[in-house]
Design a protein around this motif. Structure first.
Motif, mmCIF file in Angstrom:
data_model
loop_
_atom_site.group_PDB
_atom_site.id
_atom_site.type_symbol
_atom_site.label_atom_id
_atom_site.label_comp_id
_atom_site.label_asym_id
_atom_site.label_seq_id
_atom_site.Cartn_x
_atom_site.Cartn_y
_atom_site.Cartn_z
ATOM 1 N N SER A 95 9.978 -10.262 2.030
ATOM 2 C CA SER A 95 10.257 -9.989 0.636
ATOM 3 C C SER A 95 11.646 -9.979 0.106
ATOM 4 O O SER A 95 12.328 -9.866 1.070
ATOM 5 C CB SER A 95 9.577 -8.737 0.027
ATOM 6 O OG SER A 95 10.183 -7.559 0.570
ATOM 7 N N ARG A 97 13.429 -7.837 -1.172
ATOM 8 C CA ARG A 97 13.997 -6.482 -0.960
ATOM 9 C C ARG A 97 14.060 -6.385 0.480
ATOM 10 O O ARG A 97 15.224 -5.662 0.953
ATOM 11 C CB ARG A 97 12.974 -5.615 -1.444
ATOM 12 C CG ARG A 97 13.228 -4.058 -1.156
ATOM 13 C CD ARG A 97 12.105 -3.041 -1.604
ATOM 14 N NE ARG A 97 12.652 -1.653 -1.375
ATOM 15 C CZ ARG A 97 11.811 -0.456 -1.656
ATOM 16 N NH1 ARG A 97 10.566 -0.694 -2.070
ATOM 17 N NH2 ARG A 97 12.119 0.766 -1.301
ATOM 18 N N ASP A 98 13.313 -6.856 1.209
ATOM 19 C CA ASP A 98 13.409 -6.666 2.741
ATOM 20 C C ASP A 98 14.482 -7.562 3.172
ATOM 21 O O ASP A 98 15.005 -7.285 4.376
ATOM 22 C CB ASP A 98 11.841 -6.884 3.587
ATOM 23 C CG ASP A 98 11.145 -5.634 3.447
ATOM 24 O OD1 ASP A 98 11.710 -4.522 3.044
ATOM 25 O OD2 ASP A 98 9.703 -5.870 3.660
ATOM 26 N N LYS A 101 17.549 -5.783 2.991
ATOM 27 C CA LYS A 101 17.780 -4.802 4.055
ATOM 28 C C LYS A 101 18.353 -5.397 5.226
ATOM 29 O O LYS A 101 19.221 -4.857 5.933
ATOM 30 C CB LYS A 101 16.630 -4.125 4.214
ATOM 31 C CG LYS A 101 16.161 -3.205 3.184
ATOM 32 C CD LYS A 101 14.769 -2.613 3.695
ATOM 33 C CE LYS A 101 14.287 -1.711 2.507
ATOM 34 N NZ LYS A 101 12.899 -0.929 2.746
#
Length: 276
Positions: A95, A97-98, A101
């Motif tokens: 995603s 978001r990941d 990261k």
């Protein structure tokens, strides 16, 4: 949700130098990568693995796609096909978001440093912090100063602009920015290009020291035989739009491919064996 990548312990051994047992999975895998412009492919079905804790040198003739490979892994150049697995995660499957990261665990030193000319060294180092973190100004100043010290710059350099720095200082400032978010994997694009031999040797030593003390894995594009000899655990040779061979300098010296043989056994390379 917890971060998908956990901090690494300091690396004490290097898989490429100690063949045999307990080799961890690759930190980075490039699979079937094809990148091109217009009708031409620069890279085609390229395969590459970067092992945890190693300094991998990427070498090849001009125009073979060394920087294209680096920028494609970073998502700065679109690929036509292929997959990148970083820290065990397929980047295509993550995603947004990941992916963020993962990206926060990557550091990049671009060719010639690529510092923002209108910002001081301190402000340049803080750019990734401002982009990815929400920190008070005082803490960002302290963190940036610690990175300046880490790469061997005098604290006075913090308030200088890039135009006031020597070539070696620019490279160190750019490295400090690459380390701003405490990355696990660092990409270096021709880090010693344009440096005098003494500055280049000092920079190679700095990279090796930081790898050992911080537990870094380093992906280094370079044409510098000294860097390949002194800093790199393993070398990947790009030719014919793919990784043609990997190994140590001594292993590649015995390769029969014409370009590899000329590069690693020519007069300049022979001087490396004389010095070693």
């Amino acid at each position: 949700m917890t971060d998908i990548i956990q901090p690494q312990a300091s690396v004490q051994t290097h898989p490429s130098r100690e063949s045999g047992t307990n080799t961890p999975p690759p930190l980075l895998k490039v699979m079937d990568l094809t990148v091109g412009f217009d009708e031409d492919n620069i890279l085609e079905n390229l395969q590459l693995e970067v092992q945890t804790g190693e300094i991998l040198g990427i070498v090849g003739a001009s125009g073979t796609g060394k920087s294209v490979l680096l920028r494609s892994i970073l998502g700065l150049i679109p690929k036509r096909s292929g997959r990148f697995v970083i820290f065990g995660h397929d980047m295509e499957q993550l995603s947004a978001r990941d992916r963020l990261k993962v990206e926060r665990r990557l550091g990049v030193l671009f060719q010639h440093g690529a510092l923002f000319s209108s910002l001081t060294v301190l402000e340049n180092i803080q750019v990734p912090m401002r982009e990815y973190l929400s920190l008070p100004k005082r803490l960002m100043n302290e963190l940036a100063l610690s990175k300046i010290e880490l790469v061997g710059l005098h604290p006075d350099a913090a308030h200088k602009y890039p135009s006031e720095l020597s070539g070696g200082m620019i490279k160190r400032a750019a490295l400090a920015r690459a380390l701003a978010l405490d990355p696990h994997l660092v990409f270096l694009d021709e880090p010693t290009s344009g440096l005098d031999p003494i500055s280049a040797e000092e920079f190679d030593d700095l990279i090796s020291t930081l790898r050992d003390t911080l537990g870094l894995t380093v992906f280094m594009v370079t044409h510098d035989l000294d860097s390949l000899s002194q800093a790199c655990d393993r070398i990947a040779v790009l030719a014919d739009r793919r990784v043609l061979a990997t190994g140590s300098m001594h292993e590649l010296q015995g390769n029969s491919h014409p370009w590899i043989k000329r590069y690693f056994t020519g007069k300049r390379a022979v001087r490396q064996w004389d010095k070693s």
